[in-house]
Design an enzyme around this catalytic site. Structure first.
Site, PDB file in Angstrom:
ATOM      1  N   ILE A 136    -102.952  26.036 -25.990  1.00 34.87           N
ATOM      2  CA  ILE A 136    -101.661  26.161 -26.639  1.00 34.87           C
ATOM      3  C   ILE A 136    -100.712  25.207 -25.921  1.00 34.87           C
ATOM      4  CG2 ILE A 136    -101.961  28.503 -27.532  1.00 34.87           C
ATOM      5  CD1 ILE A 136    -100.525  29.617 -25.181  1.00 34.87           C
ATOM      6  N   ASP A 137     -99.702  24.755 -26.623  1.00 35.21           N
ATOM      7  CA  ASP A 137     -98.810  23.738 -26.078  1.00 35.21           C
ATOM      8  C   ASP A 137     -98.110  24.216 -24.814  1.00 35.21           C
ATOM      9  OD1 ASP A 137     -99.461  22.198 -28.277  1.00 35.21           O
ATOM     10  OD2 ASP A 137     -97.702  22.837 -29.430  1.00 35.21           O
ATOM     11  N   LYS A 138     -97.689  23.257 -24.007  1.00 36.56           N
ATOM     12  CA  LYS A 138     -96.990  23.560 -22.756  1.00 36.56           C
ATOM     13  C   LYS A 138     -95.820  24.516 -22.981  1.00 36.56           C
ATOM     14  CE  LYS A 138     -94.144  21.395 -19.161  1.00 36.56           C
ATOM     15  NZ  LYS A 138     -93.610  20.121 -18.608  1.00 36.56           N
ATOM     16  N   THR A 140     -95.244  26.452 -25.551  1.00 35.69           N
ATOM     17  CA  THR A 140     -95.591  27.632 -26.340  1.00 35.69           C
ATOM     18  C   THR A 140     -96.148  28.674 -25.380  1.00 35.69           C
ATOM     19  OG1 THR A 140     -96.083  26.357 -28.335  1.00 35.69           O
ATOM     20  CG2 THR A 140     -97.064  28.547 -28.180  1.00 35.69           C
ATOM     21  N   ARG A 236     -95.999  24.038 -35.615  1.00 32.92           N
ATOM     22  CA  ARG A 236     -94.745  23.293 -35.480  1.00 32.92           C
ATOM     23  C   ARG A 236     -94.605  22.248 -36.582  1.00 32.92           C
ATOM     24  NH1 ARG A 236     -95.384  21.207 -29.548  1.00 32.92           N
ATOM     25  NH2 ARG A 236     -93.235  20.452 -29.838  1.00 32.92           N
TER      26      ARG A 236
END
Length: 302
Positions: A136-138, A140, A236
């Site tokens: 998962i994104d930094k 998020t 996103r």
């Protein structure tokens, strides 16, 4: 380097070599592709690409590089491990923590923390991403599962590939969505104008996201998103495509943000998968984190 030789038989139809090997060996298709790209796969004595169609009577030779000693340094970074056993661990990742090294990031990642807190990790993804099945994104927050051995890694990765792993996110969106629920199905690929970002493009990879409105506020919508595919930045990008980007999203959201945030208000709240050893479905939940909830507390419901 270990060499594996496989005589192809009992195939009813031709099959891609990476698909076949992922079925008969404890390797993911992505790992097999990596070995192909490095020249470690031969079919009938000739170098092969991962998408080569094989048939009965073919001889596959796979040279498997030895696992290198992990050279990523363990770091005592606080980590919320909500579950672990001999096969896997479920982590509730905080906003701001990068999952693994890359793109200029060389330390203070989730992997550094995992090496400190866990006694073992799968080696399929090599020295930079041990144990990492998905990301998962930094900026998020929320749940992700890491594998402690290669057998579990292969089983979990296959569930992601087969779309049998259920991942539900919650996000605060700018504005108010017209519909209470819906599905976004597009192709997603690199933004041709900015290669660091993703975008809805022609001839990208298929991306499908279901959404449902949870609450409506003055000027904002709290939504639940269910991933049917796992493309980079998928939620996103799809939120932007809907015309309602995620609040706090510096890459895909509004230039002028009302709230002083470190990143997007996007949280991975539910994770469901089949446990590799018990073959039973397990579900994990994570509450909306404090930085997210504090913004909701400032809003007026409608």
């Amino acid at each position: 380097m270990e060499t594996k030789t496989i005589d192809v038989k009992d195939l009813l139809l031709g099959k891609r070599v990476d698909v076949y090997l992922s079925e008969v060996l404890d390797f993911t298709r992505s790992h097999i592709k990596k070995m192909c790209d490095e020249g470690n796969l031969l079919v009938n004595g000739l170098p092969s690409k991962s998408n080569k169609i094989i048939k009965n009577g073919d001889v596959i030779t796979l040279s498997v590089p030895e696992n290198k000693c992990l050279d990523v340094v363990p770091e005592d970074i606080p980590l919320n491990i909500i579950y672990q056993d001999d096969d896997l661990a479920v982590i509730d990742k905080p906003q701001g923590l990068t999952v693994h090294a890359g793109n200029g990031t060389h330390g203070s990642t989730l992997v550094n923390a995992l090496l400190f807190h866990l006694d073992k990790l799968s080696g399929i993804n090599g020295v930079i991403r041990p144990g990492i099945v998905h990301r998962i994104d930094k900026n998020t927050s929320g749940l992700l599962v890491v594998a402690k051995n290669d057998k579990s890694h292969v089983a979990l990765a296959k569930q992601l590939e087969d779309k049998t792993c259920k991942r539900i996110y919650v996000a605060l969106l700018e504005g108010n969505l017209k519909n209470d629920s819906g599905r976004v199905a597009t192709d997603i690929g690199r933004n041709p104008n900015d290669r660091t970002k993703m975008a809805v493009v022609e001839r990208g990879k298929n991306a499908v996201t279901d959404y449902k409105v949870l609450k409506r506020y003055e000027g904002y919508t709290l939504c639940e998103f269910s991933l049917k595919t796992g493309r980079t930045h998928q939620i996103r990008v799809h939120a932007k495509y809907l015309g309602h980007p995620v609040v706090g999203d510096k890459e895909y959201g509004y230039k002028n943000q009302k709230f002083k945030l470190e990143g997007q208000l996007l949280h991975a709240k539910t994770l469901t998968f089949i446990h590799p050893s018990t073959n039973k479905a397990v579900t994990f939940e994570s509450n909306i984190p404090a930085h997210f909830q504090s913004v909701l507390n400032k809003l007026k419901e409608i």
